[in-house]
Design a protein around this motif. Structure first.
Motif, PDB file in Angstrom:
ATOM      1  N   SER A 176       0.788  -1.231  -0.010  1.00 50.33           N
ATOM      2  CA  SER A 176       0.034  -0.023  -0.092  1.00 50.33           C
ATOM      3  C   SER A 176       0.799   1.237   0.038  1.00 50.33           C
ATOM      4  N   MET A 177       1.829   1.008   0.441  1.00 53.85           N
ATOM      5  CA  MET A 177       2.799   2.245   0.424  1.00 53.85           C
ATOM      6  C   MET A 177       3.409   2.712  -1.125  1.00 53.85           C
ATOM      7  N   GLN A 178       3.637   1.722  -1.664  1.00 55.91           N
ATOM      8  CA  GLN A 178       3.937   1.952  -3.227  1.00 55.91           C
ATOM      9  C   GLN A 178       2.708   2.480  -3.891  1.00 55.91           C
ATOM     10  N   ALA A 179       1.654   2.011  -3.488  1.00 61.06           N
ATOM     11  CA  ALA A 179       0.340   2.538  -4.183  1.00 61.06           C
ATOM     12  C   ALA A 179       0.187   3.922  -3.728  1.00 61.06           C
ATOM     13  N   LEU A 180       0.231   4.319  -2.519  1.00 65.53           N
ATOM     14  CA  LEU A 180      -0.018   5.718  -2.050  1.00 65.53           C
ATOM     15  C   LEU A 180       0.864   6.492  -2.817  1.00 65.53           C
ATOM     16  N   VAL A 181       2.382   6.305  -2.769  1.00 66.81           N
ATOM     17  CA  VAL A 181       3.410   7.015  -3.511  1.00 66.81           C
ATOM     18  C   VAL A 181       2.869   7.156  -4.985  1.00 66.81           C
ATOM     19  N   GLY A 182       2.488   6.201  -5.735  1.00 66.79           N
ATOM     20  CA  GLY A 182       1.852   6.276  -6.909  1.00 66.79           C
ATOM     21  C   GLY A 182       0.752   7.420  -7.130  1.00 66.79           C
ATOM     22  N   LYS A 183      -0.154   7.383  -6.119  1.00 61.86           N
ATOM     23  CA  LYS A 183      -1.281   8.270  -6.065  1.00 61.86           C
ATOM     24  C   LYS A 183      -0.909   9.620  -5.988  1.00 61.86           C
ATOM     25  N   VAL A 184      -0.028   9.844  -4.949  1.00 61.96           N
ATOM     26  CA  VAL A 184       0.426  10.954  -4.632  1.00 61.96           C
ATOM     27  C   VAL A 184       1.306  11.992  -5.417  1.00 61.96           C
TER      28      VAL A 184
END
Length: 258
Positions: A176-184
């Motif tokens: 989820s951290m990688q997903a969050l970075v991708g979203k941000v």
């Protein structure tokens, strides 16, 4: 929303929780103050800031932002063992000096300054989390620190977009951290693109660079205080986080309407 409606909506909250929410609402409303002053200083130069960047820069800024944020996540955390958390004045001073240096040389130096400034902004967010009793070494808190970058930025002309991140309570799971970075990153690239454009404004040069970094670090300090302040209030009071978010939004709307 009328004043009576606001009072009615908060009847269910204990007095100390009510007072803390109003304090956070005032901090939230004040967060963009330095950015508003900067926009006033820039005048007509402020319109279409991101679009004023050279096309080659705009094409590569999202990749540069992604790399800068990932580097910042590593460096900001490791720097805590060298420099403590209660040094907001130092982060502000360094950010101002970097902005001046970045603005002095225009777009090329401003772009080169981007990774360091991103690290300092993240470091300030981590420091604010620590001031409120959270451990920045915790993976959950690091996740929240990155999430703060989902706010709209100090040059958003108060369009309300930065409130969206407050209500999002994302669970930390595998990947989820990688997903969050991708979203941000896409949003952050526009936010930092505006910063680069300000630093490239003719005439203002280094003065604009120092001013824009001051606006950014002040903004993220205030927004992270609200973000982690809500987390702390939910824990301390046992009040549902979503209830606090809704009540905070009511207060912000009331403050704006006065």
């Amino acid at each position: 929303m009328s004043h009576a409606e606001l009072i009615w909506s908060q009847d269910h909250l204990p007095r100390d929780v009510d007072a803390e929410l109003m304090r956070l609402a005032l901090r939230y409303e004040a967060a963009g103050g330095a950015g508003i002053e900067l926009l006033g200083l820039l005048g007509s130069h402020a319109e279409g800031l991101f679009e004023k960047l050279p096309e080659q820069v705009r094409m590569h800024i999202e990749g540069a932002t992604d790399q800068s944020l990932r580097q910042a996540m590593k460096v900001a955390q490791s720097s805590r063992s060298v420099v403590g958390d209660r040094v907001g004045w130092l982060n502000t001073a360094v950010a101002g000096a970097l902005g001046a240096a970045g603005g002095f040389g225009g777009t090329p130096t401003a772009l080169a300054e981007l990774p360091v400034t991103t690290m300092i902004l993240l470091r300030e967010i981590q420091s604010e989390a620590a001031r409120l009793g959270f451990d920045p070494a915790s993976e959950n808190v690091q996740f929240d620190c990155v999430q703060v970058f989902g706010a709209a930025g100090p040059l958003a002309r108060d369009d309300g977009a930065d409130m969206a991140f407050v209500g999002a309570r994302m669970a930390l799971t595998s990947g989820s951290m990688q997903a969050l970075v991708g979203k941000v990153v896409p949003k952050l690239s526009v936010i930092l693109g505006k910063k680069l454009a300000v630093q490239a404004v003719p005439v203002f040069g280094a003065v604009a660079g120092a001013a824009v970094n001051y606006a950014y670090i002040t903004y993220y300090r205030e927004i992270s205080h609200v973000h982690f302040g809500l987390r702390k209030l939910a824990i301390d009071s046992g009040t549902d986080h979503n209830t606090l978010v809704a009540d905070l939004k009511n207060r912000v709307e009331y403050i704006k309407s006065r």
